[in-house]
Design a protein around this motif. Structure first.
Motif, PDB file in Angstrom:
ATOM      1  N   PHE A   1      42.136 -19.216  61.200  1.00 51.52           N
ATOM      2  CA  PHE A   1      41.988 -18.079  62.103  1.00 51.52           C
ATOM      3  C   PHE A   1      42.636 -16.826  61.525  1.00 51.52           C
ATOM      4  O   PHE A   1      42.135 -15.709  61.724  1.00 51.52           O
ATOM      5  CB  PHE A   1      42.598 -18.406  63.470  1.00 51.52           C
ATOM      6  N   CYS A   2      43.749 -16.984  60.818  1.00 51.87           N
ATOM      7  CA  CYS A   2      44.403 -15.828  60.195  1.00 51.87           C
ATOM      8  C   CYS A   2      43.470 -15.155  59.191  1.00 51.87           C
ATOM      9  O   CYS A   2      43.455 -13.926  59.055  1.00 51.87           O
ATOM     10  CB  CYS A   2      45.693 -16.244  59.509  1.00 51.87           C
ATOM     11  N   THR A   3      42.685 -15.959  58.484  1.00 53.47           N
ATOM     12  CA  THR A   3      41.698 -15.423  57.548  1.00 53.47           C
ATOM     13  C   THR A   3      40.681 -14.561  58.270  1.00 53.47           C
ATOM     14  O   THR A   3      40.323 -13.462  57.815  1.00 53.47           O
ATOM     15  CB  THR A   3      40.960 -16.570  56.827  1.00 53.47           C
ATOM     16  N   VAL A   4      40.202 -15.053  59.401  1.00 49.45           N
ATOM     17  CA  VAL A   4      39.213 -14.315  60.182  1.00 49.45           C
ATOM     18  C   VAL A   4      39.804 -12.998  60.675  1.00 49.45           C
ATOM     19  O   VAL A   4      39.150 -11.947  60.643  1.00 49.45           O
ATOM     20  CB  VAL A   4      38.711 -15.169  61.364  1.00 49.45           C
ATOM     21  N   PHE A   5      41.070 -13.030  61.115  1.00 43.87           N
ATOM     22  CA  PHE A   5      41.734 -11.811  61.593  1.00 43.87           C
ATOM     23  C   PHE A   5      41.824 -10.780  60.469  1.00 43.87           C
ATOM     24  O   PHE A   5      41.452  -9.616  60.637  1.00 43.87           O
ATOM     25  CB  PHE A   5      43.125 -12.143  62.123  1.00 43.87           C
ATOM     26  N   VAL A   6      42.337 -11.203  59.316  1.00 40.66           N
ATOM     27  CA  VAL A   6      42.517 -10.274  58.200  1.00 40.66           C
ATOM     28  C   VAL A   6      41.167  -9.784  57.671  1.00 40.66           C
ATOM     29  O   VAL A   6      41.017  -8.609  57.303  1.00 40.66           O
ATOM     30  CB  VAL A   6      43.340 -10.947  57.091  1.00 40.66           C
ATOM     31  N   ALA A   7      40.167 -10.663  57.665  1.00 37.06           N
ATOM     32  CA  ALA A   7      38.840 -10.274  57.174  1.00 37.06           C
ATOM     33  C   ALA A   7      38.213  -9.172  58.009  1.00 37.06           C
ATOM     34  O   ALA A   7      37.288  -8.494  57.547  1.00 37.06           O
ATOM     35  CB  ALA A   7      37.912 -11.492  57.158  1.00 37.06           C
ATOM     36  N   SER A   8      38.727  -8.968  59.218  1.00 39.15           N
ATOM     37  CA  SER A   8      38.207  -7.916  60.093  1.00 39.15           C
ATOM     38  C   SER A   8      38.813  -6.558  59.783  1.00 39.15           C
ATOM     39  O   SER A   8      38.458  -5.563  60.419  1.00 39.15           O
ATOM     40  CB  SER A   8      38.488  -8.286  61.559  1.00 39.15           C
ATOM     41  N   GLY A   9      39.724  -6.495  58.820  1.00 37.75           N
ATOM     42  CA  GLY A   9      40.336  -5.229  58.443  1.00 37.75           C
ATOM     43  C   GLY A   9      39.485  -4.447  57.454  1.00 37.75           C
ATOM     44  O   GLY A   9      38.449  -4.924  56.971  1.00 37.75           O
ATOM     45  N   ASN A  10      39.964  -3.260  57.114  1.00 38.05           N
ATOM     46  CA  ASN A  10      39.178  -2.352  56.275  1.00 38.05           C
ATOM     47  C   ASN A  10      39.774  -2.117  54.896  1.00 38.05           C
ATOM     48  O   ASN A  10      39.181  -1.408  54.092  1.00 38.05           O
ATOM     49  CB  ASN A  10      39.035  -0.987  56.980  1.00 38.05           C
ATOM     50  N   HIS A  11      40.933  -2.706  54.626  1.00 34.41           N
ATOM     51  CA  HIS A  11      41.597  -2.443  53.348  1.00 34.41           C
ATOM     52  C   HIS A  11      41.684  -3.719  52.520  1.00 34.41           C
ATOM     53  O   HIS A  11      40.970  -4.684  52.788  1.00 34.41           O
ATOM     54  CB  HIS A  11      42.973  -1.817  53.610  1.00 34.41           C
ATOM     55  N   LYS A  12      42.534  -3.732  51.518  1.00 34.63           N
ATOM     56  CA  LYS A  12      42.631  -4.895  50.646  1.00 34.63           C
ATOM     57  C   LYS A  12      43.064  -6.120  51.437  1.00 34.63           C
ATOM     58  O   LYS A  12      44.025  -6.067  52.212  1.00 34.63           O
ATOM     59  CB  LYS A  12      43.627  -4.608  49.522  1.00 34.63           C
ATOM     60  N   LYS A  13      42.378  -7.228  51.202  1.00 37.79           N
ATOM     61  CA  LYS A  13      42.591  -8.434  52.002  1.00 37.79           C
ATOM     62  C   LYS A  13      42.846  -9.637  51.090  1.00 37.79           C
ATOM     63  O   LYS A  13      42.055  -9.925  50.196  1.00 37.79           O
ATOM     64  CB  LYS A  13      41.378  -8.683  52.900  1.00 37.79           C
ATOM     65  N   ILE A  14      43.951 -10.344  51.347  1.00 36.18           N
ATOM     66  CA  ILE A  14      44.367 -11.511  50.564  1.00 36.18           C
ATOM     67  C   ILE A  14      44.447 -12.713  51.495  1.00 36.18           C
ATOM     68  O   ILE A  14      44.935 -12.606  52.624  1.00 36.18           O
ATOM     69  CB  ILE A  14      45.735 -11.259  49.892  1.00 36.18           C
ATOM     70  N   ASN A  15      43.990 -13.863  50.999  1.00 39.33           N
ATOM     71  CA  ASN A  15      43.979 -15.082  51.801  1.00 39.33           C
ATOM     72  C   ASN A  15      44.695 -16.202  51.049  1.00 39.33           C
ATOM     73  O   ASN A  15      44.325 -16.541  49.927  1.00 39.33           O
ATOM     74  CB  ASN A  15      42.529 -15.499  52.084  1.00 39.33           C
TER      75      ASN A  15
END
Length: 374
Positions: free
Chosen positions: A118-132
């Motif tokens: 779920f944390c991945t899904v939350f971060v993937a909804s952002g607009n900047h650099k995203k790390i998983n």
């Protein structure tokens, strides 16, 4: 200075939460302004988050994300069903846009999902650099199997995936068809462990080989298998289990039924003296990602007997630091029978481990390079 957001689902006692705290402690405050969002703000380790880390407020919407449906009470089952509906339909991305506007205090240069799912899904909804970050062996157990389309859509928006072991990396690439996955091992606080391990523990029987294990009392950890094996070797060993969890009652009943004499000590925040004073640590897990407790044991100068799980061959060197057996009850039993009269061999391993050092500096440098990379 880069503005960095870390996202995790909860902070219960466990490997992921512990290694996140270690990372938050050592990140350079002159280079990174760090915020932390704990989606369901619960867990024993919240108190250990560094005081200078800004912990964001959360929302009732996330109060069940880490709770299995069958464990939900009447009070929170509606929220859980709502989460399931949003995840199944893919509408979760639209809902998260609203939640992000409510919760996030600023724009970030980098957002990091420190626990996949779920944390991945939350971060993937952002607009900047995203790390998983990926901590699980998905070929053994796929936590996303009920929401594959939603999770794959989220992963398409992630810039860098970091696996905690090579096995985890390869499994994740195969299951999700993703090529951009790198390996960076977990950070571990070597100085703290060394400073806490030397207290004298007067519970062990020096006429036997004393085994210890630490972890959540959960199906994953295979303690039912370990107790089943221990029935056959209890005349030669003692066994101490440190931890708590949903399987504790079942395991204690098994202990009583077979009169095993296993010690259940419950949760101990810093069990390092118990590990150091034991003759051998046992990891009986069915699956792992990169079990940090193995490194903790090696730092405590205690050799490890482990089932073959993800990451273990990157941690243990046989004939030097411990033993790896196939992930099978009979293999674990055979090794314990083989070692039952070899206390001197285990003592020689403990002597070798006095020179053991974990490469935290190199690991931190890799993490910082990923955060800083444009």
């Amino acid at each position: 200075m880069k503005r960095v957001l870390f996202v995790i689902d909860e902070m219960r006692m466990g490997g992921v939460s512990k290694v996140l705290i270690e990372l938050l402690k050592v990140l350079d405050r002159n280079r990174y302004a760090v915020d932390l969002l704990v989606l369901h703000k619960t867990g024993e380790l919240i108190k250990d988050i560094p005081e200078d880390i800004n912990i964001l407020n959360t929302s009732p919407f996330f109060s069940t994300i880490d709770i299995p449906l069958k464990q939900c009470t009447l009070k929170n089952i509606f929220r859980k069903l709502m989460i399931i509906f949003y995840m199944k339909t893919g509408l979760i991305f639209k809902r998260l846009q609203k939640e992000r506007k409510r919760l996030l205090e600023r724009d970030y240069d980098v957002e990091i999902a420190y626990k996949e799912g779920f944390c991945t899904v939350f971060v993937a909804s952002g607009n900047h650099k995203k790390i998983n970050f990926i901590h699980s062996d998905y070929k053994i157990y796929n936590y996303a199997h009920n929401y594959m389309s939603t999770f794959k859509k989220a992963l398409s928006n992630i810039d860098i995936n970091i696996a905690v072991s090579d096995t985890v990396r390869d499994s994740f690439k195969e299951v999700f068809g993703i090529s951009d996955v790198i390996t960076i091992h977990n950070l571990i606080d070597e100085k703290r462990i060394k400073s806490k391990m030397n207290d004298h523990i007067d519970i062990y029987d020096r006429n036997k080989i004393n085994l210890v294990t630490v972890g959540r009392l959960h199906y994953q950890k295979g303690y039912d298998i370990l107790l089943d094996v221990y029935k056959e070797v209890k005349d030669h060993y003692t066994l101490t289990i440190i931890g708590d969890g949903d399987k504790r009652e079942e395991l204690e009943a098994m202990n009583d039924r077979y009169q095993l004499g296993v010690r259940f000590l419950g949760m101990i925040d810093e069990p390092y003296s118990y590990i150091h004073n034991a003759d051998m640590f046992v990891l009986s897990s069915r699956y792992e990602g990169y079990p940090t407790v193995v490194i903790e044991s090696l730092l405590c100068e205690t050799p490890v007997l482990s089932t073959e799980v993800a990451g273990i061959k990157e941690q243990l060197t046989e004939d030097h630091y411990g033993f790896i057996v196939p992930n099978d009850k009979n293999a674990l039993l055979a090794k314990l029978l083989e070692l039952k009269d070899q206390k001197e061999l285990l003592r020689s391993y403990k002597d070798k481990l006095k020179d053991y050092h974990y490469e935290n500096e190199a690991i931190l440098k890799k993490i910082e390079d990923v955060i800083d990379k444009d």
